[in-house]
Design a protein around this motif. Structure first.
Motif, PDB file in Angstrom:
ATOM      1  N   GLY A 176       4.550  -3.870  -4.994  1.00 15.97           N
ATOM      2  CA  GLY A 176       3.882  -4.083  -4.736  1.00 15.97           C
ATOM      3  C   GLY A 176       3.309  -3.786  -3.700  1.00 15.97           C
ATOM      4  O   GLY A 176       3.697  -2.565  -3.369  1.00 15.97           O
ATOM      5  N   HIS A 177       1.749  -3.972  -3.665  1.00 16.87           N
ATOM      6  CA  HIS A 177       1.225  -3.370  -2.889  1.00 16.87           C
ATOM      7  C   HIS A 177       0.818  -3.781  -1.250  1.00 16.87           C
ATOM      8  O   HIS A 177       0.622  -2.384  -0.641  1.00 16.87           O
ATOM      9  N   ASP A 178       2.101  -4.568  -0.973  1.00 17.38           N
ATOM     10  CA  ASP A 178       2.130  -4.795   0.492  1.00 17.38           C
ATOM     11  C   ASP A 178       3.530  -5.727   0.586  1.00 17.38           C
ATOM     12  O   ASP A 178       4.114  -6.684  -0.845  1.00 17.38           O
ATOM     13  N   VAL A 179       3.469  -6.392   1.906  1.00 19.22           N
ATOM     14  CA  VAL A 179       4.829  -7.584   1.493  1.00 19.22           C
ATOM     15  C   VAL A 179       4.118  -8.771   2.260  1.00 19.22           C
ATOM     16  O   VAL A 179       3.393  -8.433   3.025  1.00 19.22           O
ATOM     17  N   ASP A 180       4.287 -10.077   1.667  1.00 17.14           N
ATOM     18  CA  ASP A 180       3.708 -11.118   2.489  1.00 17.14           C
ATOM     19  C   ASP A 180       4.572 -11.782   2.808  1.00 17.14           C
ATOM     20  O   ASP A 180       5.551 -12.264   1.913  1.00 17.14           O
ATOM     21  N   PHE A 181       4.512 -12.717   3.892  1.00 16.28           N
ATOM     22  CA  PHE A 181       5.785 -13.588   4.495  1.00 16.28           C
ATOM     23  C   PHE A 181       4.819 -14.687   5.275  1.00 16.28           C
ATOM     24  O   PHE A 181       3.851 -14.551   5.748  1.00 16.28           O
ATOM     25  N   VAL A 217       2.144  -5.086   5.898  1.00 19.74           N
ATOM     26  CA  VAL A 217       2.382  -6.006   5.549  1.00 19.74           C
ATOM     27  C   VAL A 217       1.796  -7.365   6.300  1.00 19.74           C
ATOM     28  O   VAL A 217       0.491  -7.292   7.137  1.00 19.74           O
ATOM     29  N   ASP A 218       1.353  -8.581   5.619  1.00 18.19           N
ATOM     30  CA  ASP A 218       0.564  -9.804   5.664  1.00 18.19           C
ATOM     31  C   ASP A 218       1.355 -10.595   6.298  1.00 18.19           C
ATOM     32  O   ASP A 218       2.844 -11.015   5.350  1.00 18.19           O
ATOM     33  N   LEU A 219       1.260 -11.171   7.386  1.00 23.52           N
ATOM     34  CA  LEU A 219       2.530 -12.310   8.314  1.00 23.52           C
ATOM     35  C   LEU A 219       1.027 -13.497   8.721  1.00 23.52           C
ATOM     36  O   LEU A 219       0.043 -13.176   8.929  1.00 23.52           O
TER      37      LEU A 219
END
Ligand code: TTP
Ligand code: MN
Ligand code: MN
Ligand code: MN
Length: 392
Positions: free
Chosen positions: A202-207, A315-317
């Motif tokens: 991915g280009h980021d990790v999302d939670f 990272v997106d939270l």
């Protein structure tokens, strides 16, 4: 030549949310060029054109076989004249002139490189392009005023331009889990975005974070961020408050924009072992809550030089109240086209308004409750599509 029964079955379904779109499919040789044209249209702020190319690519991803000739496409929806022209050219000559000249154009390449910097959108990139900048290095050398996200984006550009692996996503997940349990025991975290759809990178990790007791999640994000900061795990963060409750739009319609949760755009500092395999540095401080000795921050590494011990990862939270969890989960799992198609289906076919917060039935004049994704699909009169088949 008669269209295959499978294609006939697909053909009635013109919304991507009616179809299963797996990650791996048989028509990459067509979808990659179409998506390049979509991306080019986005970079030129031509949204209608971009969506048309994305829909065309998405229908080809659902086919059980590689397209061989134009007749294979008979009866398929979502293929406009322009997309058909591109497909025809690729089937006949192996490539499309328009696609290849776009791919190699200075404007496309520069706009892609500039918007590839975290914090840089199309408008800024376009201004920079007109001022003669072409790549991140040009920006670094220039006298441009940068906001804090752009500064972080430039500083960590090399790491951020690398893909995030599944192992790295899992390591980040352990850190987030640890942080959340420290500040709010009993909270749940769920991996969302591309990794939930089964992507390998991915280009980021999302939670998505929630707590089964409604209201407990309020104000959670600043505490999580603070804990991460005391552990020296964040290189950058920007937190925005929940604005859903404050924005009194009345009961008429739920807001369509998906930006109203308490959320945090961040860059994590992920330790890597000598093996190159990511691991959670939070494990190193297990059993010393609030500790973090032995991780005293050293001097910042020089820009452009690869720091030895860690990798910068986006990272997106997102925090959602428990009552909105199903909607948040559905809204943040993607893909972006799948989300767009769900909302279009809801509005045009069901006279409903879907957001990441709620589903409103405009005919009945009421909200439709749901705690799972399955219930939302059912309210919308759609067959349930699992995350791995939402890769439109
Ligand atoms: P992304 O993280 O941008 O995309 P992705 O996870 O599908 O793919 P990638 O591997 O490149 O990261 O967005 C994830 C989902 O979050 C997307 O389906 C839509 C949703 N989303 C919002 O709801 N609001 C936003 O502002 C953004 C950026 C995303
Ligand atoms: Mn297949
Ligand atoms: Mn993502
Ligand atoms: Mn994201």
């Amino acid at each position: 030549h008669t269209p295959s029964p499978v294609i006939s079955a697909v053909s009635a379904k013109s919304y991507a949310c009616q179809r299963r779109t797996p990650l791996k499919h048989h028509n990459l040789f067509l979808t990659e060029p179409l998506e390049l044209l979509a991306e080019n249209a986005e970079l030129g702020e031509n949204e209608g054109r971009s969506v048309a190319f994305r829909r065309a690519a998405a229908i080809l991803k659902t086919l059980p076989l590689a397209v061989k000739r134009m007749e294979d496409l008979q009866g398929l929806p979502c293929l406009g004249d322009h997309s058909l022209r591109v497909v025809k050219e690729i089937l006949e000559y192996g490539s499309s002139q328009e696609v290849e000249s776009t791919r190699h154009s200075e404007q496309f390449q520069a706009m892609k490189a500039l918007t590839g910097i975290f914090g840089v959108g199309v408008k800024t990139a376009d201004r920079w392009f007109r001022e003669g900048l072409r790549c991140p290095a040009d920006v670094a050398k220039s006298e441009q005023r940068l906001n804090s996200s752009q500064q972080a984006g430039l500083l960590h550009h090399e790491d951020l331009s690398q893909h995030v692996s599944r192992a790295e996503a899992d390591a980040i997940g352990q850190i987030v889990e640890r942080a959340v349990q420290e500040v709010l025991p009993g909270a749940h975290i769920t991996l969302i975005g591309g990794f939930r759809r089964g992507k390998e990178t991915g280009h980021d990790v999302d939670f998505l974070i929630t707590h089964p007791e409604e209201g407990k999640e309020e104000g959670l994000m600043p505490k999580v961020v603070q804990w991460l900061e005391t552990q020296d795990l964040l290189l950058y963060q920007k937190t925005t408050r929940n604005s859903y409750l404050e924005s009194k739009e009345g009961p008429a319609r739920p807001p369509n924009n998906m930006d109203r949760f308490e959320r945090c755009f961040s860059i994590f500092k992920l330790e890597r072992r000598a093996s190159g395999e990511a691991h959670s540095s939070a494990q190193a401080t297990e059993g010393e809550p609030g500790g973090g000795e032995g991780r005293a921050p050293g001097p910042e590494p020089l820009p452009q030089r690869r720091p030895a011990g860690w990798k910068a990862v986006r990272v997106d939270l997102v925090v959602s109240p428990f009552s909105q969890f199903g909607f948040a989960l559905l809204g943040w799992t993607g893909s972006k086209l799948f989300e767009r198609e769900l909302r279009r289906w809801a509005g045009r076919e069901k006279n409903m308004s879907l957001s990441s917060h709620a589903l409103y039935d405009n005919s009945k004049g009421c909200y439709l409750r749901a705690s799972t994704e399955e219930e939302i699909f059912s309210h919308l009169g759609l067959d349930y599509i699992p995350p791995c088949d939402r890769n439109a």
